[in-house]
Structures are given as structure tokens and as C-alpha cells.
Design an enzyme around this catalytic site. Sequence first.
Site, mmCIF file in Angstrom:
data_model
loop_
_atom_site.group_PDB
_atom_site.id
_atom_site.type_symbol
_atom_site.label_atom_id
_atom_site.label_comp_id
_atom_site.label_asym_id
_atom_site.label_seq_id
_atom_site.Cartn_x
_atom_site.Cartn_y
_atom_site.Cartn_z
ATOM 1 N N ASP A 143 -5.701 14.009 -3.360
ATOM 2 C CA ASP A 143 -4.474 12.967 -3.637
ATOM 3 C C ASP A 143 -3.357 14.096 -3.586
ATOM 4 O O ASP A 143 -1.982 13.433 -3.786
ATOM 5 C CB ASP A 143 -4.537 12.459 -5.162
ATOM 6 C CG ASP A 143 -5.534 11.508 -5.020
ATOM 7 O OD1 ASP A 143 -5.803 10.839 -4.171
ATOM 8 O OD2 ASP A 143 -6.318 11.533 -6.342
ATOM 9 N N ASP B 191 5.107 2.970 0.498
ATOM 10 C CA ASP B 191 5.221 4.130 -0.586
ATOM 11 C C ASP B 191 6.716 4.264 -1.163
ATOM 12 O O ASP B 191 6.998 5.400 -1.465
ATOM 13 C CB ASP B 191 4.440 5.010 -0.029
ATOM 14 C CG ASP B 191 3.854 5.971 -1.375
ATOM 15 O OD1 ASP B 191 3.897 5.569 -2.375
ATOM 16 O OD2 ASP B 191 3.457 7.051 -0.981
ATOM 17 N N ASP C 250 0.248 -0.863 -0.924
ATOM 18 C CA ASP C 250 1.436 -0.549 -1.680
ATOM 19 C C ASP C 250 2.478 -1.617 -1.577
ATOM 20 O O ASP C 250 3.458 -1.893 -2.419
ATOM 21 C CB ASP C 250 2.061 0.652 -1.165
ATOM 22 C CG ASP C 250 1.331 2.028 -1.349
ATOM 23 O OD1 ASP C 250 0.528 1.854 -2.203
ATOM 24 O OD2 ASP C 250 1.543 2.772 -0.709
#
Length: 352
Positions: A326, A137, A175
Site C-alpha cells: 500500500d 484517487d 474510488d
Amino acid sequence: MKRRTTVTIAAAASLAVAGAVTQSLVGHAENAAPATVTQAAVTQAADTTVTAAAVKGLPKTMTFYVDPTSGPATWVSQNKSDSRAATIKANLSSKPMARWFGSWSNDIKPAVNVYVTAAAKKKKAPILVAYNIPGRDACGGHSAGGAAVSEYRTWIKNFAAGVGKRRAVVVLEPDALADFNCLTTAQAATRQKLLTYATEQFHKSAPNAYVYLDAGNSNYATATAMSSRLLKSGLKNIRGFSLNVSNYHTTAEENAFATKLNAQLRKRGSATKPYIVDTSRNGLGSNGVWCNPAGRKLGVTARVNKTPTARTPEARLWIKTPGESDGNCGIAPNAAAGVFDPAIAVGLVRGQ
């Protein structure tokens, strides 16, 4: 671009030693803005060199394992008197979805083995996500972390060994190929070497697993760029690629991108590859808001496409756990990233 982060903490129940806890952390890079591609460009008609002829897909009789300790299932078991429990049980916790594995999974080989064994006993295929790449990430940071470079090879080798010769679906490192804009050239090269090693381990130790290297989504990178990244990261060693993980884009948008991506793979000398799409929250597509947007809806539940082509996914799966926040934003300002929020869950059921 949008960012997806999920953290699930679920009691291991019958799948682990009493008192153990499984924690899964999920992130999907879409916050850094790679302004190299427009929505129009990636959803336009795809290269006609990729035909719509039928291809050999996953076994038509394959069905998927329901995780009894998923975020929704754990919430329902702990809140049986809540008026929303029946809705969440009927529409979320009773449905197959992926379990994510990372550093929180402790000793990875037995953790994976326990889960795959539980699925095998039910004669179902488990969906697993490996999410522990170094520098994970890199763009958004919500799920930042991952193993050290010196540790990752051992970790992923043991992950593959945990699957063994059983049937499973594995999504490899969301990712990882989508956030190259936030890596140095050296970091990107190291990542591709690690991913290539990972694909080799699954090819060697988990020959019956269907492994998909994550390729971001239709609004993140060009098909030209992503095809290069995939081929330099061991795509040849595994089944195919995954799209839309932890995102909201429609399956039609992802199909268009996949067709362009496969056309680019062919131009680079590769065969076209099968792909899967995350449909956990794409029932109404994206409204341009990345963090807990209102008015989104569940997509179709996990299922195999019995008549796949190079322009359609061979499976649509719930890879992201629907109902998990989120971040402290949108319709759940008080729910930290990864916390299962019943309001989000019910909203996804109703499209509100």
C-alpha cells in the site's frame, strides 16, 4: 479513512506481444475523512424492507480465470529458489484475481481483448477493473491521474468493445463514487456523466458482461449518499455494485451495508441490485490501520454464491492483488506502493 494504492508491473508473457509489459495501477479512496458516518451506523441491522429471499445470481457453474502474469505469479516465476515461492504459488498466484486496466495498458481495446480471449480459451470468466476516470484517487493521491475528460469516453467505449460479447466480470472505476468529498460540485457532476456514459457502453457493446459500479465500502459513505450517487451514475444500465475493493472490512460488515444501500435504492424507486465483495484481504477484518497493517489475512478465494439473496453477495472475489504494498509504511516500509512484497504475501497467508 484508509487509502489503497496498487501498481503491478507484469511481463505479458503468452498474453501479449513478446517483450510487452502490462502495468496496472490500483487505488482505493479511504484516506480523506468523511465524518458523516460511524462504524456502528453502517454495520447495524439493515432496513427490513429488503428481504432475505433468494434472488437469481450469477451462473452457478461460473469459475474464474487465473492471471498467469499477476504480481504474485510474476514474482514466483522470477524467484523460484526463494523459500517463500512455494507458499506464494500455492496460496496466491494459483488463485483467480482481477487484472486492472488504465493508461498503462496502452491501446485499451486490444489489451482487453487479449485478456478476455485468453480466459475464454480456458472456459473461465476473467475479472477486469476499469480504472482510468479523470481525477482518479482525488482524496488520497496515491493513484492520482486518470484520463483527460476529453479522452475518457473514447477509452471506456473501447474497453467495452474489447470485452465484446464474451462473458466477463467488470468492476467499474474504484474510488469514483467514494471520493466526492474531494471534488467540487462541478467535478462530481462531470464524473457522474462520464460513469453514466461508461455504463451505457457496456450495456450496448458488452451485453454478456457482469458489470459492477464501485460503491466504496461500509465505512466510507452513508447508504443514503451512496444510493444517490449510484443512481445518478448509470446503475440502471448494469448488473450491480461492488464493495470493499482494496480494503479489509469483513464480508458481514459489507453485507449489512449492502442491505441498507439496497433499501435506499428501493426508496428512490429503483429495484434492489446484486453486489460483489472484495475478499482478497478481509479474512480477519480491519484493525483500523490502512497501510500495510500487520495481522491481516487472505479472505475466501473467488467464488460464486450459489444461493444469493438481496442481503448476500452474488460473488466474493479477489479484486485487489494480495501481497502488493500500500506504500512505504506498516510492515513494508521499504516497499513502494504497488510493489509485490513476498513478506506481505506470506503474512496474509499466515495471518501475521
